[in-house]
Design a protein around this motif. Structure first.
Motif, mmCIF file in Angstrom:
data_model
loop_
_atom_site.group_PDB
_atom_site.id
_atom_site.type_symbol
_atom_site.label_atom_id
_atom_site.label_comp_id
_atom_site.label_asym_id
_atom_site.label_seq_id
_atom_site.Cartn_x
_atom_site.Cartn_y
_atom_site.Cartn_z
ATOM 1 N N SER A 133 0.737 0.606 4.449
ATOM 2 C CA SER A 133 1.323 1.585 3.538
ATOM 3 C C SER A 133 0.500 2.872 3.629
ATOM 4 O O SER A 133 -0.590 2.882 4.187
ATOM 5 C CB SER A 133 1.333 1.070 2.103
ATOM 6 N N THR B 96 -0.961 6.281 1.307
ATOM 7 C CA THR B 96 -1.217 6.879 -0.002
ATOM 8 C C THR B 96 -1.437 8.371 0.181
ATOM 9 O O THR B 96 -2.174 8.786 1.072
ATOM 10 C CB THR B 96 -2.459 6.243 -0.659
ATOM 11 N N SER C 196 -2.269 10.305 -7.254
ATOM 12 C CA SER C 196 -1.952 9.672 -5.981
ATOM 13 C C SER C 196 -0.643 8.913 -6.101
ATOM 14 O O SER C 196 -0.233 8.529 -7.196
ATOM 15 C CB SER C 196 -3.071 8.742 -5.525
ATOM 16 N N CYS C 197 0.002 8.697 -4.962
ATOM 17 C CA CYS C 197 1.250 7.965 -4.908
ATOM 18 C C CYS C 197 1.315 7.294 -3.541
ATOM 19 O O CYS C 197 0.853 7.875 -2.552
ATOM 20 C CB CYS C 197 2.419 8.927 -5.111
ATOM 21 N N SER C 198 1.882 6.091 -3.482
ATOM 22 C CA SER C 198 1.912 5.336 -2.231
ATOM 23 C C SER C 198 3.322 4.987 -1.804
ATOM 24 O O SER C 198 4.220 4.858 -2.637
ATOM 25 C CB SER C 198 1.116 4.035 -2.390
ATOM 26 N N THR C 199 3.480 4.784 -0.506
ATOM 27 C CA THR C 199 4.739 4.295 0.049
ATOM 28 C C THR C 199 4.772 2.783 -0.103
ATOM 29 O O THR C 199 3.771 2.149 -0.417
ATOM 30 C CB THR C 199 4.863 4.623 1.549
ATOM 31 N N ARG D 18 -3.322 2.364 4.855
ATOM 32 C CA ARG D 18 -4.028 1.155 4.424
ATOM 33 C C ARG D 18 -3.261 -0.072 4.882
ATOM 34 O O ARG D 18 -2.047 -0.057 4.960
ATOM 35 C CB ARG D 18 -4.156 1.126 2.907
#
Length: 170
Positions: A34, A36, A44-47, A79
């Protein structure tokens, strides 16, 4: 009572794909990679994870996140599970300010570096500052990029140094 949060504006980051992402020189396992996007210490924001990409994942996932006025770069991290594959710091001048109009869609690719500083893959992104038709603070703060390194008499953070790509034999 006044709101004490610093002003910000939204940016839209589309995480398109990755290339050559490795963990200990081996492709990551399925369903683990994924990305971030960080615009500040607490933003922050992640897929989601790519189900079958392994070392060449594809997300094509859009993230809308606030960009604080004092920010000078955003950070992207790839990550796998809880481990860091690699990260890159993207200067705001690469996608806003200068001659770019508000709302301009920039396509960028960045080399990731792992925790030891070694090259570890590439992330392909598109980034748009959602200025809403107004002059964005981002463009206003970077309206005059300068070439070279500022002299001793220059104020810190008085301008932006623009890099010039140079080929380097590896």
């Amino acid at each position: 009572m006044k709101d004490k949060t610093p002003p910000s504006q939204p940016i839209e980051v589309t995480v398109i794909s990755g290339e050559g992402l490795l963990i200990n020189r081996k492709p990551p396992t399925k369903n683990t990679v994924s990305v971030t996007v960080k615009t500040g210490p607490f933003l922050s924001c992640s897929t989601g994870v790519d189900p079958d990409g392994r070392s060449f994942p594809s997300w094509n996932e859009r993230i809308v996140i606030d960009l604080p006025e004092q920010a000078r770069f955003i950070t992207v991290e790839a990550r796998s599970g809880t481990g860091l594959i690699g990260s890159a710091a993207i200067p705001l001048t690469d996608f806003c300010g200068g001659c770019l109009p508000d709302g301009y869609l920039s396509f960028v690719s960045y080399r990731l570096r792992d925790a030891t500083g070694e090259k570890n893959g590439i992330l392909n992104l598109s980034i748009r500052v959602k200025g809403g038709g107004q002059s964005s603070g981002c463009a206003a703060s970077f309206s005059k990029p300068s070439m070279g390194v500022p002299g001793a008499e220059a104020k810190p953070c008085a301008g932006v140094v623009t890099g010039i790509p140079v080929s380097y034999p590896y």
